[in-house]
Enzyme design. Structure first.
Site, PDB file in Angstrom:
ATOM      1  N   CYS A  80       0.852  -1.196   0.000  1.00 48.33           N
ATOM      2  CA  CYS A  80       0.000   0.000   0.000  1.00 48.33           C
ATOM      3  C   CYS A  80       0.884   1.241   0.000  1.00 48.33           C
ATOM      4  O   CYS A  80       1.970   1.244   0.563  1.00 48.33           O
ATOM      5  CB  CYS A  80      -0.969   0.007   1.179  1.00 48.33           C
ATOM      6  SG  CYS A  80      -0.208  -0.178   2.791  1.00 48.33           S
ATOM      7  N   HIS A  82       0.971   5.563  -1.983  1.00 47.82           N
ATOM      8  CA  HIS A  82       0.293   6.728  -2.547  1.00 47.82           C
ATOM      9  C   HIS A  82       0.748   6.944  -3.985  1.00 47.82           C
ATOM     10  O   HIS A  82       1.932   6.807  -4.287  1.00 47.82           O
ATOM     11  CB  HIS A  82       0.638   7.984  -1.734  1.00 47.82           C
ATOM     12  CG  HIS A  82       0.557   7.780  -0.257  1.00 47.82           C
ATOM     13  ND1 HIS A  82       1.662   7.476   0.515  1.00 47.82           N
ATOM     14  CD2 HIS A  82      -0.497   7.820   0.587  1.00 47.82           C
ATOM     15  CE1 HIS A  82       1.293   7.353   1.772  1.00 47.82           C
ATOM     16  NE2 HIS A  82      -0.007   7.554   1.844  1.00 47.82           N
ATOM     17  N   GLU A 100       8.774  -2.147  -3.156  1.00 50.47           N
ATOM     18  CA  GLU A 100       8.675  -2.774  -1.836  1.00 50.47           C
ATOM     19  C   GLU A 100       8.958  -4.262  -1.856  1.00 50.47           C
ATOM     20  O   GLU A 100       9.564  -4.800  -0.927  1.00 50.47           O
ATOM     21  CB  GLU A 100       7.266  -2.561  -1.250  1.00 50.47           C
ATOM     22  CG  GLU A 100       6.992  -1.177  -0.751  1.00 50.47           C
ATOM     23  CD  GLU A 100       5.738  -1.123   0.122  1.00 50.47           C
ATOM     24  OE1 GLU A 100       5.210  -2.195   0.486  1.00 50.47           O
ATOM     25  OE2 GLU A 100       5.299  -0.013   0.431  1.00 50.47           O
ATOM     26  N   GLU A 126      -3.797   8.006   9.734  1.00 53.54           N
ATOM     27  CA  GLU A 126      -4.070   7.779   8.319  1.00 53.54           C
ATOM     28  C   GLU A 126      -5.458   8.335   8.024  1.00 53.54           C
ATOM     29  O   GLU A 126      -6.416   8.043   8.750  1.00 53.54           O
ATOM     30  CB  GLU A 126      -4.029   6.284   7.975  1.00 53.54           C
ATOM     31  CG  GLU A 126      -2.654   5.670   7.970  1.00 53.54           C
ATOM     32  CD  GLU A 126      -1.806   6.066   6.775  1.00 53.54           C
ATOM     33  OE1 GLU A 126      -2.249   6.945   5.982  1.00 53.54           O
ATOM     34  OE2 GLU A 126      -0.712   5.514   6.629  1.00 53.54           O
ATOM     35  N   GLU A 128      -7.337   8.534   4.497  1.00 49.76           N
ATOM     36  CA  GLU A 128      -7.113   8.238   3.088  1.00 49.76           C
ATOM     37  C   GLU A 128      -8.405   7.918   2.342  1.00 49.76           C
ATOM     38  O   GLU A 128      -9.356   7.384   2.910  1.00 49.76           O
ATOM     39  CB  GLU A 128      -6.167   7.029   2.950  1.00 49.76           C
ATOM     40  CG  GLU A 128      -4.782   7.293   3.495  1.00 49.76           C
ATOM     41  CD  GLU A 128      -3.823   6.145   3.266  1.00 49.76           C
ATOM     42  OE1 GLU A 128      -2.606   6.425   3.180  1.00 49.76           O
ATOM     43  OE2 GLU A 128      -4.268   4.985   3.183  1.00 49.76           O
TER      44      GLU A 128
END
Length: 197
Positions: A80, A82, A100, A126, A128
């Protein structure tokens, strides 16, 4: 999709990264650095989550690196992050999987988008608007230690057991996503695993 170059020891995120601010309708409002977006109650910004499954139907979960400011040391979904300004969500998700995990999914299926807010004590939060993708991947992950301390493949049954017996070991957004997928998107998940999409 062209594979991204992967350096297992590269630093791939920083507090100065520019995140895309949005309203509840996912309309862009501007940019702000990652540190500011996660301070206090957090500022609503665009994000994505990826859940990867292998041919046996097992899901790849990751333990977030201890050095992470929010939920370091917690288990979470496969990947996860952005999107950057100008990136499509799918491109951003593929980029981040490479950064990652050293992986590239042959295909990603967009499932849904949801808004959530989760507070991490007085450290930050968070906040989002998160697009959720599932994908099929049978490769071996090569975790970037700056982002991930450990990875595991888990069957849905084993994952359900861990979520029930030790829910505090998992990130709040992942628990929301897993519940939603189990309730509303099982057919899409089964098709993805079977390689039918």
């Amino acid at each position: 999709m062209t594979a991204h170059a992967h350096d297992n020891f590269a630093v791939v995120s920083s507090d100065s990264d520019q995140l895309i601010l949005v309203n509840e309708h996912d309309e862009e409002l501007g940019l702000a650095d990652k540190l500011s977006c996660h301070d206090g109650q957090g500022i609503l910004h665009r994000a994505f989550s990826v859940l990867l499954f292998n041919e046996r139907g097992e899901m790849l979960i990751q333990k977030r690196a201890e050095v992470k400011r929010l939920w370091g040391g917690f288990w979470s979904n496969s990947c996860c992050s952005h999107p950057r300004e100008g990136e499509s969500m799918t491109y951003a998700a593929q980029r981040r999987m490479s950064e990652e995990l050293g992986l590239e999914a042959k295909h990603l299926t967009y499932l849904y988008k949801f808004q959530y807010h989760a507070q991490f004590g007085d450290i930050g939060a968070e906040h989002e608007l998160c697009s959720v993708f599932i994908g099929r991947c049978d490769e071996q992950a090569k975790p970037n230690p700056h982002e991930i301390s450990e990875v595991r493949w888990l069957s849905p049954e084993a994952l359900e057991h861990e979520l029930e017996t030790n829910p505090d070991a998992f990130t709040p957004w992942f628990k929301l996503e897993w519940s939603e997928i189990q309730n509303k998107f099982k057919a899409q998940l089964e098709a993805e695993i079977a390689g039918l999409v």
